[in-house]
Design a protein around this motif. Structure first.
Motif, PDB file in Angstrom:
ATOM      1  N   PHE A  28     -46.840  12.949  15.795  1.00 52.82           N
ATOM      2  CA  PHE A  28     -47.581  13.001  14.543  1.00 52.82           C
ATOM      3  C   PHE A  28     -48.987  13.544  14.794  1.00 52.82           C
ATOM      4  O   PHE A  28     -49.992  12.906  14.493  1.00 52.82           O
ATOM      5  CB  PHE A  28     -47.609  11.613  13.870  1.00 52.82           C
ATOM      6  CG  PHE A  28     -46.251  10.978  13.814  1.00 52.82           C
ATOM      7  CD1 PHE A  28     -45.220  11.585  13.101  1.00 52.82           C
ATOM      8  CD2 PHE A  28     -45.978   9.798  14.504  1.00 52.82           C
ATOM      9  CE1 PHE A  28     -43.960  11.025  13.076  1.00 52.82           C
ATOM     10  CE2 PHE A  28     -44.713   9.229  14.477  1.00 52.82           C
ATOM     11  CZ  PHE A  28     -43.704   9.842  13.756  1.00 52.82           C
ATOM     12  N   ASN A  29     -49.016  14.734  15.447  1.00 50.04           N
ATOM     13  CA  ASN A  29     -50.264  15.415  15.749  1.00 50.04           C
ATOM     14  C   ASN A  29     -51.250  14.505  16.485  1.00 50.04           C
ATOM     15  O   ASN A  29     -52.417  14.398  16.141  1.00 50.04           O
ATOM     16  CB  ASN A  29     -50.877  15.989  14.462  1.00 50.04           C
ATOM     17  CG  ASN A  29     -51.900  17.080  14.770  1.00 50.04           C
ATOM     18  OD1 ASN A  29     -51.877  17.683  15.845  1.00 50.04           O
ATOM     19  ND2 ASN A  29     -52.801  17.305  13.837  1.00 50.04           N
ATOM     20  N   LYS A  43     -51.498  18.412  25.324  1.00 53.16           N
ATOM     21  CA  LYS A  43     -51.151  17.009  25.140  1.00 53.16           C
ATOM     22  C   LYS A  43     -50.205  16.512  26.234  1.00 53.16           C
ATOM     23  O   LYS A  43     -50.322  15.380  26.684  1.00 53.16           O
ATOM     24  CB  LYS A  43     -50.549  16.803  23.744  1.00 53.16           C
ATOM     25  CG  LYS A  43     -51.642  16.829  22.660  1.00 53.16           C
ATOM     26  CD  LYS A  43     -51.080  16.873  21.254  1.00 53.16           C
ATOM     27  CE  LYS A  43     -50.688  18.281  20.877  1.00 53.16           C
ATOM     28  NZ  LYS A  43     -50.478  18.480  19.430  1.00 53.16           N
ATOM     29  N   GLY A  77     -52.622  20.493  11.722  1.00 55.10           N
ATOM     30  CA  GLY A  77     -51.324  19.844  11.857  1.00 55.10           C
ATOM     31  C   GLY A  77     -50.161  20.821  11.861  1.00 55.10           C
ATOM     32  O   GLY A  77     -49.084  20.538  11.342  1.00 55.10           O
ATOM     33  N   THR A  81     -47.170  12.330  22.843  1.00 56.24           N
ATOM     34  CA  THR A  81     -47.887  12.208  21.573  1.00 56.24           C
ATOM     35  C   THR A  81     -46.920  12.559  20.452  1.00 56.24           C
ATOM     36  O   THR A  81     -45.929  13.260  20.664  1.00 56.24           O
ATOM     37  CB  THR A  81     -49.104  13.160  21.489  1.00 56.24           C
ATOM     38  OG1 THR A  81     -48.643  14.507  21.496  1.00 56.24           O
ATOM     39  CG2 THR A  81     -50.073  12.955  22.633  1.00 56.24           C
ATOM     40  N   GLN A 134     -51.582  11.343  16.627  1.00 58.80           N
ATOM     41  CA  GLN A 134     -51.987  10.050  16.060  1.00 58.80           C
ATOM     42  C   GLN A 134     -51.322   8.896  16.808  1.00 58.80           C
ATOM     43  O   GLN A 134     -51.833   7.785  16.828  1.00 58.80           O
ATOM     44  CB  GLN A 134     -51.592   9.969  14.581  1.00 58.80           C
ATOM     45  CG  GLN A 134     -52.419  10.871  13.676  1.00 58.80           C
ATOM     46  CD  GLN A 134     -51.908  10.813  12.256  1.00 58.80           C
ATOM     47  OE1 GLN A 134     -52.067   9.813  11.570  1.00 58.80           O
ATOM     48  NE2 GLN A 134     -51.268  11.875  11.816  1.00 58.80           N
ATOM     49  N   LYS A 135     -50.137   9.164  17.373  1.00 60.99           N
ATOM     50  CA  LYS A 135     -49.431   8.167  18.175  1.00 60.99           C
ATOM     51  C   LYS A 135     -49.401   8.658  19.615  1.00 60.99           C
ATOM     52  O   LYS A 135     -48.982   9.786  19.869  1.00 60.99           O
ATOM     53  CB  LYS A 135     -48.003   8.004  17.624  1.00 60.99           C
ATOM     54  CG  LYS A 135     -47.133   7.036  18.389  1.00 60.99           C
ATOM     55  CD  LYS A 135     -45.814   6.796  17.677  1.00 60.99           C
ATOM     56  CE  LYS A 135     -44.944   5.881  18.534  1.00 60.99           C
ATOM     57  NZ  LYS A 135     -43.994   5.125  17.738  1.00 60.99           N
ATOM     58  N   LYS A 136     -49.854   7.836  20.543  1.00 59.69           N
ATOM     59  CA  LYS A 136     -49.972   8.254  21.945  1.00 59.69           C
ATOM     60  C   LYS A 136     -49.433   7.167  22.860  1.00 59.69           C
ATOM     61  O   LYS A 136     -49.593   5.987  22.567  1.00 59.69           O
ATOM     62  CB  LYS A 136     -51.450   8.459  22.328  1.00 59.69           C
ATOM     63  CG  LYS A 136     -52.115   9.651  21.701  1.00 59.69           C
ATOM     64  CD  LYS A 136     -53.529   9.827  22.241  1.00 59.69           C
ATOM     65  CE  LYS A 136     -54.399  10.540  21.226  1.00 59.69           C
ATOM     66  NZ  LYS A 136     -55.762  10.725  21.629  1.00 59.69           N
ATOM     67  N   ASP A 185     -53.899  22.405  15.849  1.00 61.32           N
ATOM     68  CA  ASP A 185     -53.910  20.932  15.821  1.00 61.32           C
ATOM     69  C   ASP A 185     -54.690  20.386  14.631  1.00 61.32           C
ATOM     70  O   ASP A 185     -54.259  19.427  14.000  1.00 61.32           O
ATOM     71  CB  ASP A 185     -54.502  20.376  17.117  1.00 61.32           C
ATOM     72  CG  ASP A 185     -53.508  20.470  18.280  1.00 61.32           C
ATOM     73  OD1 ASP A 185     -52.301  20.607  18.018  1.00 61.32           O
ATOM     74  OD2 ASP A 185     -53.961  20.415  19.438  1.00 61.32           O
TER      75      ASP A 185
END
Ligand code: C5P
Length: 243
Positions: free
Chosen positions: A35-36, A11, A128, A33, A38-40, A125
């Motif tokens: 929250f695994n 990531k 999580g 990144t 989900q937010k980038k 991943d």
């Protein structure tokens, strides 16, 4: 055309084949990144800062005899590292309650812990990165009891070193994550600190104001992440300038 062969892309970093067998080139991206994934976002300058900061911490660890993968920095975004077989665990050390521990136990963030706590997540991943116990680790063969003893010892030595360095510049080390790699000298296996040590993988609070100077700034939309990491680098005397 790329001048090096890509071995792995994560990531925040890319690994390329190194110039000699047993080495890799670790490239630090500007991608963040949370929250695994989900937010980038792309955070201008983060890679340069983390390359410098990881160099600073790993070099400091080498100086006090804590084995790690760092060989030398190559340029603004790349460092030469030893190739390791990554143990599929995130090794987390906590000095104060925060993040998932605060949530799990209903503790107020910043509560001092009675002693440093070492815990593990299984690096996966899709799942999580679930928290796992030593029982799980041994039963599933990710590490044996001797490995775990060595991992705890490495993690606590890194904690002592980092806590001291940060406290010296007015920063509380709340918690951090390291990864561990295996290297072989013939049949003899050793565990060393691998991956990176940077504000992406630590919680860092200003001693006086409690201001967050780590990736929580991005996770929780608390301000400019590059400014926070630049402040950490400035205090440590790590100046990201041309190589
Ligand atoms: O989220 P949690 O409280 O479990 O995180 C503990 C520490 O481990 C934090 O410093 C966080 O930045 C780090 N961490 C990490 N990579 C993950 C999970 C946690 O660097 N995948």
């Amino acid at each position: 055309a790329p001048r090096r062969k890509k071995v792995y892309e994560g990531k925040a970093k890319i690994l390329y084949e190194g110039p000699e067998p047993g080495t890799l080139v670790q490239y630090f991206k500007d991608d963040a990144t949370a929250f695994n994934a989900q937010k980038k976002a792309t955070i201008e300058g983060k890679g340069v800062l983390n390359n410098r900061l990881s160099e600073f911490f790993m070099t400091g660890l080498t100086n006090i005899g804590v084995p790690n993968h760092f060989i030398r920095r190559i340029n603004m975004r790349e460092q030469l590292i030893r190739q390791v077989e990554i143990v599929p665990l995130e090794v987390i050390v906590r000095n104060f309650a925060a993040g998932s521990l605060a949530k799990r136990l209903g503790l107020e963030e910043g509560t001092p812990l009675p002693r440093p706590i070492v815990e593990y997540s299984y690096k996966n991943d899709e799942l999580g990165d679930p928290m796992v116990s030593e029982e799980y680790i041994i039963a599933f063969g990710w590490a044996n009891q001797q490995d775990l003893d060595d991992i705890v010892s490495l993690a606590l030595r890194v904690n002592d070193f980092l806590s001291g360095v940060f406290f010296g510049v007015g920063i509380k080390l709340i918690d951090f994550k390291i990864e561990i790699g295996r290297i072989w000298d013939g049949d003899f296996m050793r565990l060393i600190v691998a991956d990176e040590i940077s504000p992406d993988s630590c919680r860092l609070w200003d001693v006086k104001t409690g201001q967050k100077l780590d990736k929580d700034v991005f996770r929780r939309d608390l301000g400019n992440l590059t400014d926070a990491y630049t402040e950490v680098a400035r205090r440590l005397g790590v100046l990201p300038s041309a190589p």
